[in-house]
Scaffold this active site. Structure first.
Site, PDB file in Angstrom:
ATOM      1  N   VAL A 128       0.840  -1.199   0.000  1.00 41.96           N
ATOM      2  CA  VAL A 128       0.000   0.000   0.000  1.00 41.96           C
ATOM      3  C   VAL A 128       0.880   1.256   0.000  1.00 41.96           C
ATOM      4  CG1 VAL A 128      -1.825   1.278   1.174  1.00 41.96           C
ATOM      5  CG2 VAL A 128      -1.847  -1.219   1.226  1.00 41.96           C
TER       6      VAL A 128
ATOM      7  N   GLU B 229      -9.910   5.639   6.814  1.00 45.40           N
ATOM      8  CA  GLU B 229     -10.779   5.023   5.808  1.00 45.40           C
ATOM      9  C   GLU B 229     -10.208   3.697   5.305  1.00 45.40           C
ATOM     10  OE1 GLU B 229     -14.018   6.369   4.289  1.00 45.40           O
ATOM     11  OE2 GLU B 229     -13.768   4.221   4.257  1.00 45.40           O
TER      12      GLU B 229
ATOM     13  N   GLY C 117     -10.751  -1.847   2.627  1.00 46.95           N
ATOM     14  CA  GLY C 117      -9.842  -1.324   1.604  1.00 46.95           C
ATOM     15  C   GLY C 117     -10.301  -0.066   0.917  1.00 46.95           C
TER      16      GLY C 117
ATOM     17  N   GLY D  92      -2.323 -15.910  -4.050  1.00 46.21           N
ATOM     18  CA  GLY D  92      -1.891 -14.732  -3.292  1.00 46.21           C
ATOM     19  C   GLY D  92      -3.008 -14.063  -2.502  1.00 46.21           C
TER      20      GLY D  92
ATOM     21  N   ASP E 175      -9.017 -10.874  11.675  1.00 43.36           N
ATOM     22  CA  ASP E 175      -9.009  -9.662  10.854  1.00 43.36           C
ATOM     23  C   ASP E 175     -10.406  -9.043  10.790  1.00 43.36           C
ATOM     24  OD1 ASP E 175      -7.708  -8.026   8.463  1.00 43.36           O
ATOM     25  OD2 ASP E 175      -9.615  -8.811   7.722  1.00 43.36           O
TER      26      ASP E 175
ATOM     27  N   LYS F  74     -12.115  -5.298  12.255  1.00 40.39           N
ATOM     28  CA  LYS F  74     -12.933  -4.380  11.456  1.00 40.39           C
ATOM     29  C   LYS F  74     -14.308  -4.207  12.089  1.00 40.39           C
ATOM     30  CE  LYS F  74     -10.249  -5.495   7.382  1.00 40.39           C
ATOM     31  NZ  LYS F  74     -10.059  -6.525   6.326  1.00 40.39           N
TER      32      LYS F  74
END
Lengths: 435, 435
Positions: free
Chosen positions: B17, B130, B135, B188, B202, B206
Site C-alpha cells: 500500500v 478510511e 480497503g 496470493g 481480521d 474491522k
C-alpha cells in the site's frame, strides 16, 4: 467544551421528504445536537398552504407562507420544494444572506448549478445536495471526499427507481412495457405523468450532477445525451436475458479521448445491456445503485433506496448535521469544483459496443451486404447470429455484436442499413455495458 | 486566492500500500494539490531497510530509517507499517507533535483506538482511517458524515476478502475448505500463515472499528465474538445452496435490547446463511461489501475491493486530501465519538434464527425428544426437515430452523441435544441472516 448557540434551520416545503425531515429533526433533536456540536432548531416551515393535508403531524405554529422572512432568520435553509421556481429565487436569497443551503433539488442543480455555486462562493456559504442523486445513498460525499485522491474514470448509475422497477418487471415477469408502467403507476412508483422518468429526463439531471462532481467540470444538462425506455420491447428484454444480459437504463459519465486525442468527458442516459454477472444486474425493483470505476480504487458500488420520503430525509439530515458542524467548527463543505474544466463531448464521440438486430430477407448474400455496410463505416463485427425461427417465411433475424465503435459511425451505419433493400427493419440497437 | 504553503507529508512504511501511495502522490501531485488547496509534499518515507526490494521505483533520496526525525518535520503522517509496534509509538508521537495521522492499521485501531483518539483530541489533531476497513470502499466517511442524521440499526459486512474468496470457491466450484484455502494461497489471496483471516481475527478488528463509529460507542476488540470458517464443510455449503442460502462470513454490528430492556450493541463475526436474494449473496471472489440498515435510509450497501496495494492507496489518498484541506481551511475531521457509550453485550444476549443439523437414530419418538429439548430451553421451531437419504442405515438427518432465539439458550440447547442418546451428532449450527 464551549456551548454553542442553536443553529437555526428553516425548512422550505413539507412534501413527502420535507415532512419526514421535520419529524426526524423534532424527534431526534438531542441526538443530532450531540453529533453536530450544536442544537438544531427548526425555526419554521414555509409552505404554500398552511392548512394542506400532510403525511406527518407537525406543530401548526411552525408553518408559514412567508418563505422570504423565514430565510432571513435562518443559519441553514433546507430547500425541498422541488422544481425551478420559486426554489431558485429562494435558494439564491438564502445563499446571498449568508445561510448555508441543503437541497434535494436535482432539476435546480442540473440547470442552475453554476449560478448557485457562484452565489455561495461569493459570501462563503455552502450548498449541500446529497439528496439530489440516488436518494438515501451516500454518493456525493464519497465522490467529493473519499475519492478525492483518486481519478474517476467512469460512473454507471441506476439512478431512477421508476424505470428500474419497470425494466425489472419486464425482465422477471415478462410484462410488456405498457403493463409494467401500469403496475408502477398503481403501486405509486410512477407519477400520473411519468414522462420525466420514462423519457430519462430525471436520470439526465442526475447524470449532469454526477459528471460535474466526478470530473471537476461543469457538465450542463443540455450536454447530456438522453434516451428513455418507452421503445424497449419485451422481445429485446427476452433476447438479452437469453444471451446473458439484463436491460437497464443507466446514467453513464465517462472520461474519454476524442479522435484528435483531446481529453474530455461524456454524460449520457440510455437503456443498455448489462452482463448478468455485473453487480448492476442484480439491482432489482425500485432500488438505485451507482457503480464507480476509479483508477486506483477499481470498481466500487453504492446501493440503496433511490427515493422515498423518509429514505431521502436521511440524506438531507446528514447534510444538515454536516452544515451545522461547519457552523460550529468551520472548514470546507462540498464546494463545486470545475477546475479541470474538461470539454463535454457530444454522444457521437463516445466509443462503445453495440448490438444491432435486423429483420432481413433470407436470401443468399444478405450477410455479405450487411457486413459490407458495417465495414464501410469502420464498424467491425465481433459476433453474428442468424435465425429464421419466429421470422416470417423468407425472412430471417440477424443479431450483430460489434467491437468498439464510435456513436457517430454507428448512427451512419444504422441509417445506411435501413437504406438496403435486403434489410426489412432495424429492430433493435442497444449498447453493451463495459468494454 | 491565497497561496498556501505546501503540506508536508511523511510516509511510514513502503509495502504494497505504502509504495502505491508514494507513487500516486508523486505522479498526481499537481492534480491533488488543486483538490486539497495546497501542495502535498512527500518529505520522506521511513522504512526498516532502505535497500529492500519495492513494488514500485521511488526516488532513493526519499527513504530514511529515522522515522522519529521524519515525523517531526511533517504536517501529516501516513502510517502504513501495520501491526502494533512500532506503529503505535510512532502514531502517538506524530499526534502529540500536532500532526494529523492517516492510517490503514486496523489492528492498531481495534486494540488502541481510544488511546490514539485521546492523544489526537488533546492537541486538536485528527486521525483518519478510511483504509482500515474494507480497503478501497468508502465506508468510514459515509457512516460518520453521510449518515450523521440517521440511526444505524445494523451493519453486516463481508470485510475479509480471503475468506469470502474461499467460501465463494466452495459454493461455486464445490471445493472443500482445504482445497479452496490452497487455491487462495496459490493465487496470493491468503498469506502463508492464514490464521488472521480464516479464524476471523481480521474481520473482528474491522467489526470493532465499524461498531464504534456506527454506534458512537467504544467497542473493544475483546468484546467482539469471533468464529472463523475452518469448520465450514462443503456439505454445509451445498445444503445451504439447496435451501436457497449462501454461506458467508459476516462481521455483524447491531443495536439490541437485552432481557432487562437495556439498550446496547453487539459486534460479532461468524459464518452465516445469507438468502440468495440478499445483495450480500452476490458478492463474489475476494470482493468486500458492507450492508448497512439505517432507520431512515433503509438498506444501503457499499461494495468494492477490500484489499490490494493500489486499491487501498485510493482510500489513503482520499484521507490525505481531506487532512490537507483541513490544514488549509480548518474544520472537523473524522473524530471519534463515544458519546452514546452504550453497553456492549456478550454474544449470549443476541437473538437470531438458527439452523441446527443433527445426525439422529431413525427411530419413533426421536423428533419428539429433540423438539422437547428445544422447547425446554425456550427455543421454538419454525421448520423441520427429516431425511434418511445419505445417512447410514438406521439413522437420519434432521435439519431444524428455529424462530428467533437467544444465543445463550441456543448454546444450552445444543449442549443438551448432544447429551441425548438418540442424537448421534450435532453436525452443523449456523445462523440465518436477517430476522
Amino acid at each position: 467544551m464551549i456551548e454553542y448557540r442553536n443553529v437555526r434551520v428553516a425548512l422550505l416545503g413539507a412534501g413527502s421528504v420535507g415532512s419526514q425531515v421535520a419529524r426526524l429533526l423534532l424527534e431526534h433533536g438531542p441526538e443530532l445536537a450531540t453529533r453536530a456540536g450544536a442544537g438544531l432548531e427548526l425555526v419554521g416551515i414555509a409552505v404554500r398552504d398552511v392548512d394542506a393535508q400532510r403525511d406527518v403531524d407537525l406543530p401548526r405554529e411552525l408553518f408559514t407562507t412567508d418563505a422570504g422572512s423565514l430565510i432571513l432568520g435562518a443559519d441553514i435553509v433546507v430547500e425541498l420544494i422541488g422544481g425551478i421556481e420559486p426554489a431558485r429565487t429562494l435558494v439564491l436569497q438564502a445563499l446571498q444572506s449568508g445561510a448555508d443551503v441543503v437541497t434535494g433539488n436535482k432539476a435546480l442543480l442540473a440547470t442552475h448549478g453554476p449560478e448557485l455555486f457562484a452565489a455561495a462562493e461569493q459570501v462563503g456559504a455552502q450548498l449541500y445536495y446529497e439528496a439530489a442523486v440516488a436518494g438515501a445513498i451516500p454518493i456525493i460525499r464519497p465522490l467529493h471526499d473519499s475519492l478525492a485522491g483518486d481519478r474517476i474514470e467512469r460512473i454507471m448509475g441506476i439512478v431512477n427507481g421508476t424505470t428500474n422497477f419497470i425494466l425489472d418487471l419486464m425482465d422477471r415477469e415478462g410484462a410488456t412495457f405498457a403493463d409494467a408502467l401500469a403496475t408502477a403507476t398503481e403501486l405509486g412508483y410512477a407519477e400520473a405523468d411519468p414522462t420525466a422518468d420514462i423519457e430519462g429526463y430525471d436520470a439526465a439531471q442526475k447524470a449532469a450532477i454526477l459528471a460535474s462532481i466526478a470530473f471537476h467540470t461543469s457538465v450542463p444538462l443540455a450536454a447530456v445525451h438522453r434516451e428513455g425506455i418507452t421503445s424497449v420491447t419485451i422481445e429485446q428484454v427476452r433476447a438479452a436475458r437469453k444471451a446473458g444480459y439484463v436491460v437497464k437504463i443507466l446514467a453513464t459519465c465517462e472520461r474519454l479521448t476524442d479522435a484528435d486525442g483531446r481529453e474530455g468527458v461524456s454524460a449520457r442516459v440510455y437503456p443498455a445491456l448489462v452482463p448478468e454477472s455485473h453487480p448492476l444486474a442484480s439491482v432489482h425493483g425500485a432500488k438505485n445503485a451507482v457503480f464507480v470505476e476509479a483508477e486506483a480504487a477499481g470498481d466500487l458500488m453504492f446501493y440503496g433506496a433511490g427515493a422515498g420520503g423518509v429514505e431521502t430525509a436521511s440524506a438531507v439530515l446528514g447534510d444538515l448535521v454536516s452544515a451545522a458542524r461547519r457552523h460550529v467548527i468551520g472548514g470546507p463543505g462540498v464546494a463545486e469544483s470545475t477546475r479541470s474544466a474538461l470539454p463535454v463531448f457530444p454522444i457521437g464521440t463516445v466509443r462503445t459496443r453495440y448490438q444491432i438486430s435486423l429483420h432481413v430477407s433470407d436470401a443468399p448474400g444478405v450477410l455479405s451486404t450487411v457486413a459490407g455496410v458495417l465495414a464501410a463505416h469502420g464498424v467491425s463485427v465481433e459476433t453474428v447470429e442468424q435465425t429464421t425461427t419466429g421470422a416470417t417465411e423468407g425472412t430471417a433475424t440477424l443479431v450483430i455484436g460489434t467491437h468498439l465503435a464510435r456513436e457517430a459511425d454507428l448512427a451512419d451505419t444504422v441509417a445506411a442499413l435501413r437504406g438496403e433493400d435486403v434489410v426489412l427493419d432495424v429492430t433493435s440497437v442497444l449498447r453493451f455495458v463495459g468494454v
